[in-house]
Design a protein around this motif. Structure first.
Motif, PDB file in Angstrom:
ATOM      1  N   GLN A  17      -1.246  -5.384   4.231  1.00 47.62           N
ATOM      2  CA  GLN A  17      -1.525  -5.042   2.755  1.00 47.62           C
ATOM      3  C   GLN A  17      -2.295  -3.408   2.916  1.00 47.62           C
ATOM      4  O   GLN A  17      -2.048  -2.405   2.217  1.00 47.62           O
ATOM      5  CB  GLN A  17      -1.862  -5.140   1.732  1.00 47.62           C
ATOM      6  N   MET A  18      -3.640  -4.391   2.846  1.00 51.25           N
ATOM      7  CA  MET A  18      -4.465  -2.816   2.718  1.00 51.25           C
ATOM      8  C   MET A  18      -4.092  -1.711   3.658  1.00 51.25           C
ATOM      9  O   MET A  18      -3.899  -0.150   3.408  1.00 51.25           O
ATOM     10  CB  MET A  18      -6.145  -3.609   3.409  1.00 51.25           C
ATOM     11  N   ALA A  19      -3.888  -1.493   5.043  1.00 54.83           N
ATOM     12  CA  ALA A  19      -3.488  -0.661   5.998  1.00 54.83           C
ATOM     13  C   ALA A  19      -2.105  -0.343   5.801  1.00 54.83           C
ATOM     14  O   ALA A  19      -1.989   1.303   6.546  1.00 54.83           O
ATOM     15  CB  ALA A  19      -3.245  -1.962   7.323  1.00 54.83           C
ATOM     16  N   GLU A  20      -1.213  -0.713   5.545  1.00 50.86           N
ATOM     17  CA  GLU A  20      -0.140  -0.031   4.835  1.00 50.86           C
ATOM     18  C   GLU A  20      -0.945   0.839   3.428  1.00 50.86           C
ATOM     19  O   GLU A  20      -0.435   1.692   3.299  1.00 50.86           O
ATOM     20  CB  GLU A  20       0.738  -0.709   4.020  1.00 50.86           C
ATOM     21  N   LEU A  21      -1.759   0.924   2.727  1.00 54.76           N
ATOM     22  CA  LEU A  21      -2.136   1.686   2.094  1.00 54.76           C
ATOM     23  C   LEU A  21      -2.579   2.689   2.358  1.00 54.76           C
ATOM     24  O   LEU A  21      -2.392   3.731   1.914  1.00 54.76           O
ATOM     25  CB  LEU A  21      -2.845   0.322   0.555  1.00 54.76           C
ATOM     26  N   PHE A  22      -3.490   2.739   3.370  1.00 51.92           N
ATOM     27  CA  PHE A  22      -4.711   3.298   4.033  1.00 51.92           C
ATOM     28  C   PHE A  22      -3.502   4.446   4.936  1.00 51.92           C
ATOM     29  O   PHE A  22      -2.886   5.845   4.976  1.00 51.92           O
ATOM     30  CB  PHE A  22      -5.440   2.812   5.212  1.00 51.92           C
TER      31      PHE A  22
ATOM     32  N   ASN B  50      -2.449   8.595   4.176  1.00 54.75           N
ATOM     33  CA  ASN B  50      -2.912   9.377   5.424  1.00 54.75           C
ATOM     34  C   ASN B  50      -2.298  10.678   5.105  1.00 54.75           C
ATOM     35  O   ASN B  50      -1.115  10.661   5.844  1.00 54.75           O
ATOM     36  CB  ASN B  50      -2.905   8.867   6.354  1.00 54.75           C
ATOM     37  N   ASP B  51      -1.694  11.434   3.989  1.00 53.98           N
ATOM     38  CA  ASP B  51      -0.977  12.783   3.751  1.00 53.98           C
ATOM     39  C   ASP B  51      -1.280  13.085   3.006  1.00 53.98           C
ATOM     40  O   ASP B  51      -1.716  13.122   1.608  1.00 53.98           O
ATOM     41  CB  ASP B  51       0.535  12.024   3.772  1.00 53.98           C
ATOM     42  N   PRO B  52      -1.951  14.678   3.533  1.00 48.15           N
ATOM     43  CA  PRO B  52      -2.239  15.545   2.148  1.00 48.15           C
ATOM     44  C   PRO B  52      -1.678  15.810   1.313  1.00 48.15           C
ATOM     45  O   PRO B  52      -2.242  15.618   0.109  1.00 48.15           O
ATOM     46  CB  PRO B  52      -2.969  16.738   3.189  1.00 48.15           C
ATOM     47  N   THR B  53      -1.043  15.872   1.112  1.00 48.98           N
ATOM     48  CA  THR B  53      -0.009  16.255  -0.279  1.00 48.98           C
ATOM     49  C   THR B  53       0.338  14.547  -0.765  1.00 48.98           C
ATOM     50  O   THR B  53       0.463  14.567  -2.344  1.00 48.98           O
ATOM     51  CB  THR B  53       2.444  16.543   0.269  1.00 48.98           C
ATOM     52  N   ARG B  54       0.291  13.850  -0.443  1.00 51.37           N
ATOM     53  CA  ARG B  54       0.558  11.930  -1.112  1.00 51.37           C
ATOM     54  C   ARG B  54      -1.339  12.395  -1.807  1.00 51.37           C
ATOM     55  O   ARG B  54      -1.480  11.398  -2.933  1.00 51.37           O
ATOM     56  CB  ARG B  54       0.586  10.734  -0.544  1.00 51.37           C
TER      57      ARG B  54
ATOM     58  N   VAL C  30       7.204   7.415  -2.323  1.00 54.85           N
ATOM     59  CA  VAL C  30       6.420   6.372  -1.379  1.00 54.85           C
ATOM     60  C   VAL C  30       5.338   5.466  -2.492  1.00 54.85           C
ATOM     61  O   VAL C  30       4.699   4.620  -1.989  1.00 54.85           O
ATOM     62  CB  VAL C  30       5.614   6.993  -0.214  1.00 54.85           C
ATOM     63  N   LEU C  31       4.536   6.419  -2.981  1.00 52.93           N
ATOM     64  CA  LEU C  31       3.778   6.555  -4.057  1.00 52.93           C
ATOM     65  C   LEU C  31       3.905   4.699  -4.610  1.00 52.93           C
ATOM     66  O   LEU C  31       3.229   3.982  -4.867  1.00 52.93           O
ATOM     67  CB  LEU C  31       2.906   7.340  -4.761  1.00 52.93           C
ATOM     68  N   ARG C  32       5.035   4.484  -5.420  1.00 50.47           N
ATOM     69  CA  ARG C  32       5.768   4.127  -6.160  1.00 50.47           C
ATOM     70  C   ARG C  32       5.844   3.076  -5.473  1.00 50.47           C
ATOM     71  O   ARG C  32       4.721   1.258  -5.940  1.00 50.47           O
ATOM     72  CB  ARG C  32       6.885   4.268  -6.924  1.00 50.47           C
ATOM     73  N   GLN C  33       6.692   3.078  -4.569  1.00 51.33           N
ATOM     74  CA  GLN C  33       6.458   1.851  -3.072  1.00 51.33           C
ATOM     75  C   GLN C  33       5.642   0.257  -3.416  1.00 51.33           C
ATOM     76  O   GLN C  33       5.080  -0.425  -2.782  1.00 51.33           O
ATOM     77  CB  GLN C  33       7.780   1.664  -1.925  1.00 51.33           C
ATOM     78  N   THR C  34       3.904   1.322  -3.420  1.00 50.45           N
ATOM     79  CA  THR C  34       2.987   0.413  -2.408  1.00 50.45           C
ATOM     80  C   THR C  34       2.121   0.971  -3.843  1.00 50.45           C
ATOM     81  O   THR C  34       0.718   0.415  -3.782  1.00 50.45           O
ATOM     82  CB  THR C  34       2.238   1.749  -1.956  1.00 50.45           C
TER      83      THR C  34
END
Length: 122
Positions: A36-41, A45-49, A83-87
């Motif tokens: 889960q931590m890897a998925e969060l990172f 891993n996107d400058p826009t996000r 994408v931010l909401r899903q995580t």
């Protein structure tokens, strides 16, 4: 070919420190939590996000405001928000036809601030 500086970082002993090994094994984070931590990172891993997280750290904002701030199209911003909401990094609330976005909890701001502090110390 390795340089001398790299050689200094290598361990030249063959002794296994069983007490250390057992203690660390028992205290290691669970694999599912590491996943889960890897998925969060990955998501971060996107400058826009990261820009969106930075903006929401400063203020709750609607999609139109984020679009104007980042000079991007509404569909592009909506994709990043999804994408931010899903995580569970961000949440939203509706006020009539307007959806306002904010960080999901205080941990997200701390994560951003700690990462920024690490980058700034170099």
């Amino acid at each position: 070919m390795r340089n001398k500086k790299e050689d200094g970082a290598l361990c030249n002993c063959t002794i296994i420190h069983e007490d250390t090994l057992e203690r660390v094994k028992s205290e290691m984070t669970q694999d599912d939590q590491l996943f889960q931590m890897a998925e969060l990172f990955k998501v971060l891993n996107d400058p826009t996000r990261l820009k969106i997280v930075n903006a929401l750290l400063l203020s709750e904002m609607c999609v139109c405001d984020i679009t104007a701030l980042l000079n991007m199209t509404q569909p592009a911003i909506s994709h990043h928000l999804k994408v931010l909401r899903q995580t569970q990094l961000i949440k939203y609330r509706r006020d009539g036809k307007i959806a306002y976005y904010a960080l999901d909890d205080s941990h997200i701001g701390l994560l951003f601030e700690q990462c920024l502090a690490h980058v700034m110390e170099k």
